[in-house]
Motif scaffolding. Structure first.
Motif, short mmCIF file in Angstrom:
data_model
loop_
_atom_site.label_atom_id
_atom_site.label_comp_id
_atom_site.label_asym_id
_atom_site.label_seq_id
_atom_site.Cartn_x
_atom_site.Cartn_y
_atom_site.Cartn_z
N SER A 24 0.74 -1.26 -0.04
CA SER A 24 0.12 -0.05 -0.05
C SER A 24 0.66 1.20 0.03
O SER A 24 1.97 1.25 0.36
N ALA A 25 0.36 2.71 -0.36
CA ALA A 25 0.90 3.85 -0.46
C ALA A 25 1.11 3.99 1.00
O ALA A 25 0.53 3.43 2.10
N ALA A 26 1.83 5.14 1.42
CA ALA A 26 1.77 5.64 2.78
C ALA A 26 0.51 6.08 3.38
O ALA A 26 -0.34 6.61 2.39
N PRO A 27 0.21 5.83 4.47
CA PRO A 27 -1.06 6.04 5.13
C PRO A 27 -1.48 7.63 5.10
O PRO A 27 -0.29 8.49 5.03
N ALA A 28 -2.82 8.16 5.22
CA ALA A 28 -2.85 9.49 5.38
C ALA A 28 -2.47 9.97 6.83
O ALA A 28 -2.14 9.10 7.83
N ASP A 29 -2.33 11.29 6.82
CA ASP A 29 -1.97 11.81 8.37
C ASP A 29 -2.78 11.39 9.46
O ASP A 29 -2.27 11.16 10.53
N THR A 30 -3.96 11.36 9.05
CA THR A 30 -4.89 10.90 10.14
C THR A 30 -5.70 9.76 9.47
O THR A 30 -6.53 9.89 8.44
N VAL A 31 -5.87 8.92 10.27
CA VAL A 31 -6.28 7.69 9.91
C VAL A 31 -7.66 7.19 10.83
O VAL A 31 -7.53 7.44 12.12
N ASP A 32 -8.77 7.07 10.28
CA ASP A 32 -9.82 6.67 10.92
C ASP A 32 -9.84 5.18 11.42
O ASP A 32 -9.27 4.00 11.01
#
Length: 400
Positions: free
Chosen positions: A232-240
Protein backbone atom coordinates in the motif's frame (compact mmCIF):
# COMPACT_ATOMS: atom_id res chain seq x y z
CA UNK A 1 -67.75 -8.82 8.82
CA UNK A 2 -64.70 -6.64 8.21
CA UNK A 3 -62.33 -8.10 5.57
CA UNK A 4 -59.35 -7.60 7.87
CA UNK A 5 -61.11 -9.59 10.60
CA UNK A 6 -61.92 -12.36 8.11
CA UNK A 7 -58.30 -12.47 6.96
CA UNK A 8 -57.03 -12.54 10.53
CA UNK A 9 -59.42 -15.38 11.37
CA UNK A 10 -58.19 -17.40 8.37
CA UNK A 11 -54.55 -16.85 9.39
CA UNK A 12 -55.27 -17.97 12.96
CA UNK A 13 -57.12 -21.09 11.74
CA UNK A 14 -54.30 -21.99 9.33
CA UNK A 15 -51.67 -21.50 12.07
CA UNK A 16 -53.72 -23.65 14.44
CA UNK A 17 -54.03 -26.36 11.79
CA UNK A 18 -50.27 -26.35 11.22
CA UNK A 19 -49.60 -26.56 14.96
CA UNK A 20 -52.08 -29.43 15.34
CA UNK A 21 -50.63 -31.39 12.43
CA UNK A 22 -47.09 -30.87 13.68
CA UNK A 23 -47.96 -32.20 17.13
CA UNK A 24 -49.24 -35.62 16.07
CA UNK A 25 -46.12 -37.26 17.45
CA UNK A 26 -46.34 -38.78 20.90
CA UNK A 27 -43.50 -37.84 23.21
CA UNK A 28 -44.32 -40.01 26.22
CA UNK A 29 -42.50 -38.88 29.33
CA UNK A 30 -41.82 -35.31 28.15
CA UNK A 31 -43.64 -32.70 30.25
CA UNK A 32 -45.89 -30.09 28.66
CA UNK A 33 -43.50 -27.37 29.83
CA UNK A 34 -41.19 -28.61 27.06
CA UNK A 35 -43.65 -29.83 24.40
CA UNK A 36 -45.61 -26.56 24.52
CA UNK A 37 -42.46 -24.70 23.49
CA UNK A 38 -41.45 -26.95 20.57
CA UNK A 39 -41.94 -25.16 17.24
CA UNK A 40 -40.92 -27.94 14.86
CA UNK A 41 -41.99 -31.45 15.78
CA UNK A 42 -40.32 -32.86 12.67
CA UNK A 43 -37.04 -32.59 14.61
CA UNK A 44 -38.15 -35.01 17.35
CA UNK A 45 -38.90 -38.74 17.09
CA UNK A 46 -41.87 -40.49 18.69
CA UNK A 47 -41.19 -42.92 21.48
CA UNK A 48 -40.85 -43.45 25.20
CA UNK A 49 -38.81 -40.64 26.77
CA UNK A 50 -36.90 -40.96 30.01
CA UNK A 51 -35.42 -37.92 31.73
CA UNK A 52 -31.62 -38.07 31.89
CA UNK A 53 -30.28 -34.68 32.99
CA UNK A 54 -30.70 -30.92 32.78
CA UNK A 55 -27.86 -28.42 32.64
CA UNK A 56 -28.54 -24.78 33.46
CA UNK A 57 -26.85 -21.96 31.57
CA UNK A 58 -25.67 -20.35 34.81
CA UNK A 59 -24.61 -23.65 36.40
CA UNK A 60 -21.10 -24.95 36.97
CA UNK A 61 -21.54 -27.99 34.69
CA UNK A 62 -21.38 -25.96 31.47
CA UNK A 63 -18.55 -23.77 30.21
CA UNK A 64 -18.64 -20.85 27.79
CA UNK A 65 -16.52 -18.54 25.64
CA UNK A 66 -18.95 -15.63 25.28
CA UNK A 67 -21.94 -13.93 26.90
CA UNK A 68 -22.82 -13.28 30.52
CA UNK A 69 -25.37 -14.40 33.10
CA UNK A 70 -28.42 -12.14 33.35
CA UNK A 71 -31.64 -12.10 35.34
CA UNK A 72 -34.64 -13.46 33.47
CA UNK A 73 -38.00 -14.08 35.15
CA UNK A 74 -38.98 -16.45 32.31
CA UNK A 75 -35.92 -18.66 32.78
CA UNK A 76 -35.68 -21.57 35.15
CA UNK A 77 -34.05 -20.26 38.30
CA UNK A 78 -34.65 -16.72 36.97
CA UNK A 79 -31.22 -16.65 35.32
CA UNK A 80 -29.96 -17.22 31.78
CA UNK A 81 -26.84 -16.67 29.71
CA UNK A 82 -27.07 -13.85 27.19
CA UNK A 83 -24.91 -12.96 24.17
CA UNK A 84 -25.42 -9.53 22.64
CA UNK A 85 -24.64 -8.56 19.05
CA UNK A 86 -21.85 -5.98 18.72
CA UNK A 87 -21.00 -6.47 22.41
CA UNK A 88 -19.99 -10.12 22.82
CA UNK A 89 -17.67 -11.93 20.39
CA UNK A 90 -19.14 -14.80 18.35
CA UNK A 91 -18.12 -18.00 20.12
CA UNK A 92 -19.52 -20.91 22.14
CA UNK A 93 -22.38 -19.70 24.33
CA UNK A 94 -22.25 -23.06 26.11
CA UNK A 95 -20.35 -26.32 25.95
CA UNK A 96 -20.03 -29.36 28.18
CA UNK A 97 -20.53 -31.08 30.57
CA UNK A 98 -18.51 -34.10 29.32
CA UNK A 99 -20.99 -36.47 30.97
CA UNK A 100 -20.90 -40.22 30.41
CA UNK A 101 -24.03 -41.69 28.82
CA UNK A 102 -24.91 -45.23 27.83
CA UNK A 103 -25.18 -46.09 24.15
CA UNK A 104 -28.60 -45.35 22.74
CA UNK A 105 -30.95 -42.73 21.30
CA UNK A 106 -31.26 -39.31 22.93
CA UNK A 107 -32.85 -35.90 22.42
CA UNK A 108 -31.34 -32.72 23.84
CA UNK A 109 -33.81 -29.83 24.18
CA UNK A 110 -32.11 -26.42 23.99
CA UNK A 111 -34.25 -23.64 25.49
CA UNK A 112 -33.45 -20.44 23.60
CA UNK A 113 -34.85 -16.94 23.16
CA UNK A 114 -34.18 -14.65 20.19
CA UNK A 115 -33.64 -11.02 21.22
CA UNK A 116 -33.17 -9.32 17.83
CA UNK A 117 -35.34 -9.27 14.73
CA UNK A 118 -33.42 -10.67 11.76
CA UNK A 119 -34.24 -11.78 8.23
CA UNK A 120 -35.38 -15.25 7.26
CA UNK A 121 -32.81 -18.05 7.18
CA UNK A 122 -30.19 -16.01 9.04
CA UNK A 123 -28.03 -18.49 10.97
CA UNK A 124 -28.26 -17.61 14.64
CA UNK A 125 -26.40 -20.56 16.16
CA UNK A 126 -25.15 -24.08 15.60
CA UNK A 127 -26.05 -26.74 18.15
CA UNK A 128 -24.34 -30.09 18.22
CA UNK A 129 -23.59 -33.19 20.25
CA UNK A 130 -20.00 -34.40 20.26
CA UNK A 131 -17.84 -37.06 21.81
CA UNK A 132 -14.16 -37.27 22.66
CA UNK A 133 -14.05 -33.64 23.86
CA UNK A 134 -15.24 -32.33 20.53
CA UNK A 135 -13.16 -34.58 18.30
CA UNK A 136 -16.14 -36.61 17.06
CA UNK A 137 -19.28 -34.83 15.94
CA UNK A 138 -22.29 -37.05 16.56
CA UNK A 139 -25.06 -34.73 15.44
CA UNK A 140 -25.47 -31.06 14.50
CA UNK A 141 -28.21 -28.62 13.52
CA UNK A 142 -28.05 -25.06 12.21
CA UNK A 143 -30.55 -22.84 14.03
CA UNK A 144 -31.91 -20.06 11.84
CA UNK A 145 -34.30 -17.24 12.66
CA UNK A 146 -37.10 -19.52 11.40
CA UNK A 147 -36.51 -21.85 14.36
CA UNK A 148 -36.98 -19.11 16.96
CA UNK A 149 -39.55 -16.55 18.13
CA UNK A 150 -38.64 -12.98 19.00
CA UNK A 151 -38.60 -12.38 22.78
CA UNK A 152 -40.08 -15.79 23.58
CA UNK A 153 -38.42 -19.01 24.72
CA UNK A 154 -38.66 -22.03 22.44
CA UNK A 155 -37.28 -25.55 22.69
CA UNK A 156 -35.01 -26.57 19.81
CA UNK A 157 -34.55 -30.36 19.80
CA UNK A 158 -31.39 -32.18 18.75
CA UNK A 159 -31.94 -35.92 18.29
CA UNK A 160 -28.86 -38.13 18.17
CA UNK A 161 -27.67 -41.71 18.45
CA UNK A 162 -24.88 -41.94 21.00
CA UNK A 163 -22.30 -44.74 20.69
CA UNK A 164 -21.69 -44.59 24.43
CA UNK A 165 -19.20 -42.80 26.63
CA UNK A 166 -18.55 -39.12 27.02
CA UNK A 167 -21.04 -36.64 25.56
CA UNK A 168 -20.94 -32.87 25.15
CA UNK A 169 -23.71 -30.55 23.95
CA UNK A 170 -22.70 -27.15 22.55
CA UNK A 171 -24.14 -23.87 21.28
CA UNK A 172 -21.93 -22.00 18.83
CA UNK A 173 -23.37 -18.48 18.62
CA UNK A 174 -22.94 -16.75 15.23
CA UNK A 175 -23.15 -13.18 16.54
CA UNK A 176 -25.81 -12.26 13.97
CA UNK A 177 -28.63 -11.81 16.51
CA UNK A 178 -28.66 -11.44 20.29
CA UNK A 179 -29.57 -14.72 21.95
CA UNK A 180 -30.47 -15.95 25.42
CA UNK A 181 -29.92 -19.54 26.62
CA UNK A 182 -31.76 -21.00 29.61
CA UNK A 183 -30.86 -24.69 29.78
CA UNK A 184 -30.45 -27.95 27.89
CA UNK A 185 -32.50 -30.98 28.96
CA UNK A 186 -31.51 -34.47 27.82
CA UNK A 187 -33.87 -37.43 27.48
CA UNK A 188 -33.16 -40.98 26.39
CA UNK A 189 -35.59 -42.35 23.81
CA UNK A 190 -36.75 -45.92 23.24
CA UNK A 191 -39.03 -47.37 20.59
CA UNK A 192 -37.93 -44.95 17.89
CA UNK A 193 -35.40 -44.44 15.13
CA UNK A 194 -33.43 -41.22 15.25
CA UNK A 195 -33.35 -39.28 11.95
CA UNK A 196 -29.66 -39.04 11.15
CA UNK A 197 -28.36 -35.61 10.14
CA UNK A 198 -24.69 -36.30 10.81
CA UNK A 199 -23.65 -39.54 12.45
CA UNK A 200 -20.24 -40.10 14.01
CA UNK A 201 -18.35 -37.89 11.58
CA UNK A 202 -14.70 -37.58 12.65
CA UNK A 203 -12.66 -34.51 11.93
CA UNK A 204 -11.26 -34.32 8.40
CA UNK A 205 -7.91 -36.13 8.11
CA UNK A 206 -4.81 -34.44 6.81
CA UNK A 207 -4.60 -34.18 3.03
CA UNK A 208 -2.17 -36.54 1.31
CA UNK A 209 -0.69 -35.11 -1.94
CA UNK A 210 -1.21 -37.28 -5.02
CA UNK A 211 1.44 -35.58 -7.15
CA UNK A 212 -1.14 -34.90 -9.87
CA UNK A 213 -1.57 -33.02 -12.06
CA UNK A 214 2.09 -32.59 -12.99
CA UNK A 215 4.23 -31.30 -15.84
CA UNK A 216 1.78 -28.48 -16.53
CA UNK A 217 3.08 -25.78 -18.89
CA UNK A 218 4.14 -22.60 -17.11
CA UNK A 219 2.83 -19.33 -18.52
CA UNK A 220 5.30 -16.60 -17.71
CA UNK A 221 4.08 -13.06 -17.31
CA UNK A 222 5.59 -9.93 -15.85
CA UNK A 223 4.38 -9.14 -12.37
CA UNK A 224 3.36 -5.51 -11.84
CA UNK A 225 4.78 -5.38 -8.30
CA UNK A 226 8.23 -4.51 -7.07
CA UNK A 227 7.87 -6.99 -4.22
CA UNK A 228 6.28 -10.42 -4.20
CA UNK A 229 3.08 -8.86 -2.85
CA UNK A 230 1.66 -5.42 -3.63
CA UNK A 231 2.38 -2.80 -0.96
CA UNK A 232 0.00 0.00 0.00
CA UNK A 233 0.90 3.64 -0.33
CA UNK A 234 1.82 5.58 2.80
CA UNK A 235 -1.23 6.14 5.03
CA UNK A 236 -3.01 9.46 5.40
CA UNK A 237 -1.84 11.82 8.13
CA UNK A 238 -5.01 11.02 10.09
CA UNK A 239 -6.43 7.50 9.89
CA UNK A 240 -9.98 6.61 10.93
CA UNK A 241 -9.93 3.87 13.58
CA UNK A 242 -12.70 1.59 14.84
CA UNK A 243 -12.74 -1.52 17.02
CA UNK A 244 -15.08 -4.14 15.52
CA UNK A 245 -13.59 -7.16 17.32
CA UNK A 246 -16.85 -7.72 19.22
CA UNK A 247 -19.09 -6.87 16.27
CA UNK A 248 -21.25 -9.42 14.48
CA UNK A 249 -19.54 -11.35 11.65
CA UNK A 250 -21.64 -9.63 8.99
CA UNK A 251 -20.59 -6.23 10.32
CA UNK A 252 -16.93 -7.28 10.17
CA UNK A 253 -17.40 -8.55 6.61
CA UNK A 254 -19.02 -5.28 5.51
CA UNK A 255 -16.34 -3.17 7.17
CA UNK A 256 -13.44 -5.21 5.80
CA UNK A 257 -14.72 -4.95 2.25
CA UNK A 258 -15.24 -1.21 2.80
CA UNK A 259 -11.70 -0.91 4.15
CA UNK A 260 -10.30 -2.64 1.08
CA UNK A 261 -12.12 -0.32 -1.31
CA UNK A 262 -11.32 3.03 0.28
CA UNK A 263 -7.70 2.17 1.11
CA UNK A 264 -6.69 1.59 -2.51
CA UNK A 265 -5.20 5.00 -3.20
CA UNK A 266 -4.12 5.78 0.36
CA UNK A 267 -4.91 3.93 3.61
CA UNK A 268 -7.45 6.03 5.52
CA UNK A 269 -9.28 3.37 7.56
CA UNK A 270 -7.92 0.92 10.14
CA UNK A 271 -10.04 -1.83 11.69
CA UNK A 272 -9.30 -3.68 14.88
CA UNK A 273 -10.81 -7.14 14.43
CA UNK A 274 -8.58 -9.01 16.90
CA UNK A 275 -5.94 -8.30 19.60
CA UNK A 276 -3.12 -8.51 17.03
CA UNK A 277 -4.58 -5.53 15.17
CA UNK A 278 -4.19 -3.44 18.32
CA UNK A 279 -0.55 -4.50 18.58
CA UNK A 280 0.16 -3.46 14.99
CA UNK A 281 -1.56 -0.09 15.44
CA UNK A 282 0.78 0.62 18.37
CA UNK A 283 3.73 -0.54 16.26
CA UNK A 284 2.77 1.81 13.40
CA UNK A 285 2.37 4.75 15.78
CA UNK A 286 5.72 4.15 17.51
CA UNK A 287 7.50 4.28 14.14
CA UNK A 288 5.48 7.31 12.97
CA UNK A 289 3.97 5.38 10.06
CA UNK A 290 0.60 6.48 11.41
CA UNK A 291 0.70 9.96 12.88
CA UNK A 292 -2.87 10.52 14.10
CA UNK A 293 -6.07 8.51 14.48
CA UNK A 294 -9.70 9.52 14.70
CA UNK A 295 -11.68 7.03 16.76
CA UNK A 296 -15.18 5.91 15.79
CA UNK A 297 -17.56 3.78 17.86
CA UNK A 298 -20.36 3.31 15.30
CA UNK A 299 -19.51 1.54 12.05
CA UNK A 300 -22.55 3.08 10.35
CA UNK A 301 -20.91 6.50 10.70
CA UNK A 302 -17.96 5.29 8.65
CA UNK A 303 -20.16 3.70 5.99
CA UNK A 304 -22.05 7.01 5.71
CA UNK A 305 -18.77 8.92 5.53
CA UNK A 306 -17.46 6.88 2.61
CA UNK A 307 -20.68 5.95 0.83
CA UNK A 308 -19.79 8.22 -2.11
CA UNK A 309 -16.80 5.95 -2.79
CA UNK A 310 -18.89 2.79 -3.18
CA UNK A 311 -21.57 1.89 -5.71
CA UNK A 312 -23.75 -0.07 -3.29
CA UNK A 313 -23.85 -3.51 -1.72
CA UNK A 314 -23.72 -7.19 -2.61
CA UNK A 315 -26.07 -9.25 -0.43
CA UNK A 316 -24.84 -12.68 0.72
CA UNK A 317 -27.03 -15.76 0.99
CA UNK A 318 -27.24 -17.02 4.61
CA UNK A 319 -28.06 -20.50 3.29
CA UNK A 320 -24.78 -20.74 1.33
CA UNK A 321 -21.60 -19.75 3.14
CA UNK A 322 -19.51 -19.63 -0.04
CA UNK A 323 -21.41 -16.51 -1.13
CA UNK A 324 -19.26 -14.57 1.36
CA UNK A 325 -16.27 -15.40 -0.83
CA UNK A 326 -18.24 -14.66 -4.01
CA UNK A 327 -19.26 -11.32 -2.49
CA UNK A 328 -15.63 -10.56 -1.63
CA UNK A 329 -14.59 -10.99 -5.25
CA UNK A 330 -17.54 -8.91 -6.47
CA UNK A 331 -16.67 -6.22 -3.93
CA UNK A 332 -13.18 -5.86 -5.33
CA UNK A 333 -14.27 -5.70 -8.97
CA UNK A 334 -17.56 -3.76 -8.76
CA UNK A 335 -16.72 -1.40 -5.86
CA UNK A 336 -19.45 -2.65 -3.53
CA UNK A 337 -19.40 -3.80 0.07
CA UNK A 338 -20.54 -7.26 1.15
CA UNK A 339 -23.51 -7.32 3.53
CA UNK A 340 -25.94 -9.80 5.04
CA UNK A 341 -29.69 -9.46 4.35
CA UNK A 342 -30.23 -7.78 7.73
CA UNK A 343 -27.51 -5.18 7.07
CA UNK A 344 -28.83 -4.56 3.55
CA UNK A 345 -32.17 -3.67 5.12
CA UNK A 346 -30.61 -1.47 7.81
CA UNK A 347 -28.16 0.44 5.61
CA UNK A 348 -30.55 1.17 2.74
CA UNK A 349 -27.76 1.34 0.14
CA UNK A 350 -28.37 0.36 -3.51
CA UNK A 351 -28.30 -3.41 -4.06
CA UNK A 352 -25.97 -4.07 -6.98
CA UNK A 353 -25.88 -7.87 -6.55
CA UNK A 354 -28.27 -10.09 -4.60
CA UNK A 355 -26.86 -13.60 -4.18
CA UNK A 356 -29.79 -15.06 -2.27
CA UNK A 357 -31.26 -18.20 -3.80
CA UNK A 358 -29.04 -18.11 -6.89
CA UNK A 359 -27.20 -21.39 -6.23
CA UNK A 360 -27.85 -24.56 -4.28
CA UNK A 361 -24.23 -25.59 -3.79
CA UNK A 362 -20.77 -24.06 -3.43
CA UNK A 363 -19.39 -25.48 -6.68
CA UNK A 364 -22.02 -23.73 -8.80
CA UNK A 365 -21.36 -20.43 -7.02
CA UNK A 366 -17.61 -20.59 -7.58
CA UNK A 367 -18.12 -21.72 -11.18
CA UNK A 368 -20.33 -18.69 -11.84
CA UNK A 369 -17.82 -16.16 -10.51
CA UNK A 370 -15.00 -17.73 -12.51
CA UNK A 371 -17.07 -17.86 -15.72
CA UNK A 372 -18.24 -14.27 -15.41
CA UNK A 373 -15.50 -12.36 -13.57
CA UNK A 374 -12.23 -14.12 -14.22
CA UNK A 375 -11.09 -11.57 -16.79
CA UNK A 376 -11.85 -8.70 -14.40
CA UNK A 377 -9.81 -10.04 -11.50
CA UNK A 378 -6.12 -9.70 -10.60
CA UNK A 379 -4.30 -12.88 -11.69
CA UNK A 380 -1.11 -12.10 -9.77
CA UNK A 381 -2.57 -13.03 -6.38
CA UNK A 382 -4.64 -15.92 -5.10
CA UNK A 383 -6.12 -16.78 -1.72
CA UNK A 384 -7.76 -19.76 -0.08
CA UNK A 385 -10.09 -18.51 2.63
CA UNK A 386 -12.72 -20.18 4.80
CA UNK A 387 -16.02 -18.30 4.14
CA UNK A 388 -16.60 -17.57 7.83
CA UNK A 389 -13.11 -16.12 8.33
CA UNK A 390 -12.40 -12.47 7.63
CA UNK A 391 -8.62 -12.41 7.88
CA UNK A 392 -7.14 -10.67 4.83
CA UNK A 393 -10.39 -9.83 3.02
CA UNK A 394 -9.62 -6.13 2.98
CA UNK A 395 -6.31 -6.84 1.24
CA UNK A 396 -8.02 -9.11 -1.30
CA UNK A 397 -10.65 -6.49 -2.10
CA UNK A 398 -8.03 -3.75 -2.29
CA UNK A 399 -6.09 -5.71 -4.93
CA UNK A 400 -9.10 -7.25 -6.75
Amino acid sequence: MNKNIILLTVVILVFAAIQTSSQQKTLKGVPSSITNEIMDFTLVPEGEYKYTAVFEAEGKELSYHTGSVVKDSEAKGSKAREALTDVDPPAHLAYGPYANLKAGNYVAFFRLKLLDEVGEEEEVALIDATGGKGHTQIQKYNITSNNLILNKYVQVPLAFTHPGGQIETRILWSGIASLRFDNVTIYSVSGSNIPVIVQNVPRIPQVEPTGKPNNLPYKKSDRPYKDIFPVSAAPADTVDYINVSASAPDVQLAMQTLQGLINREKPVLYLKTCPQDGFWMDWFKERKFIKNTKKYNDYKQLIAKYKNKIKGVVVTDPALASTKNIATMLAGVDNVIAVSPRLAKQLGLPIVHDLRGRWTNDADAYRWIMDNYWDKMNHNLAACLWPHANGVRDYLVQNK
